[in-house]
Design a protein around this motif. Structure first.
Motif, short mmCIF file in Angstrom:
data_model
loop_
_atom_site.label_atom_id
_atom_site.label_comp_id
_atom_site.label_asym_id
_atom_site.label_seq_id
_atom_site.Cartn_x
_atom_site.Cartn_y
_atom_site.Cartn_z
N LYS A 42 0.84 -1.20 0.00
CA LYS A 42 0.00 0.00 0.00
C LYS A 42 0.87 1.24 0.00
N GLU A 43 0.25 2.35 -0.35
CA GLU A 43 0.98 3.60 -0.37
C GLU A 43 1.26 4.08 1.05
N ARG A 44 2.35 4.80 1.18
CA ARG A 44 2.68 5.40 2.47
C ARG A 44 1.66 6.48 2.80
N GLU A 45 1.29 6.53 4.05
CA GLU A 45 0.27 7.47 4.53
C GLU A 45 0.87 8.38 5.58
N ARG A 46 0.59 9.66 5.45
CA ARG A 46 1.01 10.56 6.52
C ARG A 46 -0.01 10.47 7.65
N VAL A 47 0.49 10.17 8.82
CA VAL A 47 -0.36 9.99 10.00
C VAL A 47 -0.58 11.32 10.71
N SER A 48 0.53 12.04 10.90
CA SER A 48 0.46 13.30 11.64
C SER A 48 1.70 14.10 11.36
N CYS A 49 1.63 15.38 11.65
CA CYS A 49 2.80 16.24 11.48
C CYS A 49 2.70 17.41 12.44
N ILE A 50 3.86 18.00 12.70
CA ILE A 50 3.92 19.16 13.56
C ILE A 50 4.98 20.10 13.02
N GLY A 51 4.60 21.35 12.84
CA GLY A 51 5.53 22.32 12.31
C GLY A 51 6.44 22.88 13.40
N ARG A 52 7.38 23.70 12.96
CA ARG A 52 8.29 24.33 13.91
C ARG A 52 7.52 25.23 14.86
N GLY A 53 6.43 25.79 14.37
CA GLY A 53 5.61 26.66 15.19
C GLY A 53 4.65 25.92 16.11
N GLY A 54 4.57 24.61 15.99
CA GLY A 54 3.73 23.82 16.87
C GLY A 54 2.38 23.45 16.29
N GLY A 55 2.06 23.96 15.11
CA GLY A 55 0.80 23.58 14.48
C GLY A 55 0.82 22.12 14.09
N THR A 56 -0.33 21.45 14.24
CA THR A 56 -0.40 20.00 14.00
C THR A 56 -1.46 19.67 12.97
N ASN A 57 -1.34 18.47 12.46
CA ASN A 57 -2.32 17.95 11.50
C ASN A 57 -2.38 16.44 11.68
N TYR A 58 -3.58 15.88 11.50
CA TYR A 58 -3.77 14.44 11.67
C TYR A 58 -4.56 13.86 10.51
N ALA A 59 -4.24 12.64 10.16
CA ALA A 59 -5.09 11.90 9.22
C ALA A 59 -6.43 11.62 9.90
N LEU A 60 -7.47 11.61 9.12
CA LEU A 60 -8.81 11.38 9.69
C LEU A 60 -8.89 10.04 10.42
N SER A 61 -8.14 9.07 9.94
CA SER A 61 -8.21 7.73 10.53
C SER A 61 -7.64 7.67 11.94
#
Length: 120
Positions: A42-61
């Motif tokens: 399967k393709e690689r999935e981004r699960v989560s990330c955090i920027g230098r400023g602390g902002g975050t993002n999450y996969a819906l799953s």
């Protein structure tokens, strides 16, 4: 930049794991951090990330179950994974992108990955 990942393993559904990503060579503060996962075939999935400023993002799953954080003074980022499900089974990778204040769209530096298995 060297990236070392820790904390993978085998757990049962509903349990928790905390993954660690420790960088060396340059300060973690210089980088946005992403956690990715991949299941063979399967393709690689981004699960989560955090920027230098602390902002975050999450996969819906994983939203509501996983929490990303960074501790720049320890050069370590974490992915707290709670209420794990069998579908979370994958190889998990930590990646770093320099000078990205928010989550990056691509990452230049990658760890070797570690297995996370969720099974009853």
């Amino acid at each position: 930049l060297d990236i070392m990942e820790y904390g993978g393993g085998s757990v049962q559904p509903g349990e928790s794991l905390r993954l660690s990503c420790t960088v060396s060579g340059y300060p973690l503060a210089n980088y946005a951090i992403g956690w990715f996962r991949q299941v063979p075939g399967k393709e690689r999935e981004r699960v989560s990330c955090i920027g230098r400023g602390g902002g975050t993002n999450y996969a819906l799953s994983v939203k509501g179950r996983f929490t990303i954080s960074r501790h720049d003074d320890a050069n370590t980022a974490y992915l707290q994974m709670d209420n794990l499900k069998t579908e979370d089974t994958a190889i998990y990778y930590c990646a770093a992108e320099p000078w990205a204040d928010s989550c990056a769209s691509s990452y230049d530096y990658w760890g070797r990955g570690m297995q996370v298995t969720v099974s009853s």
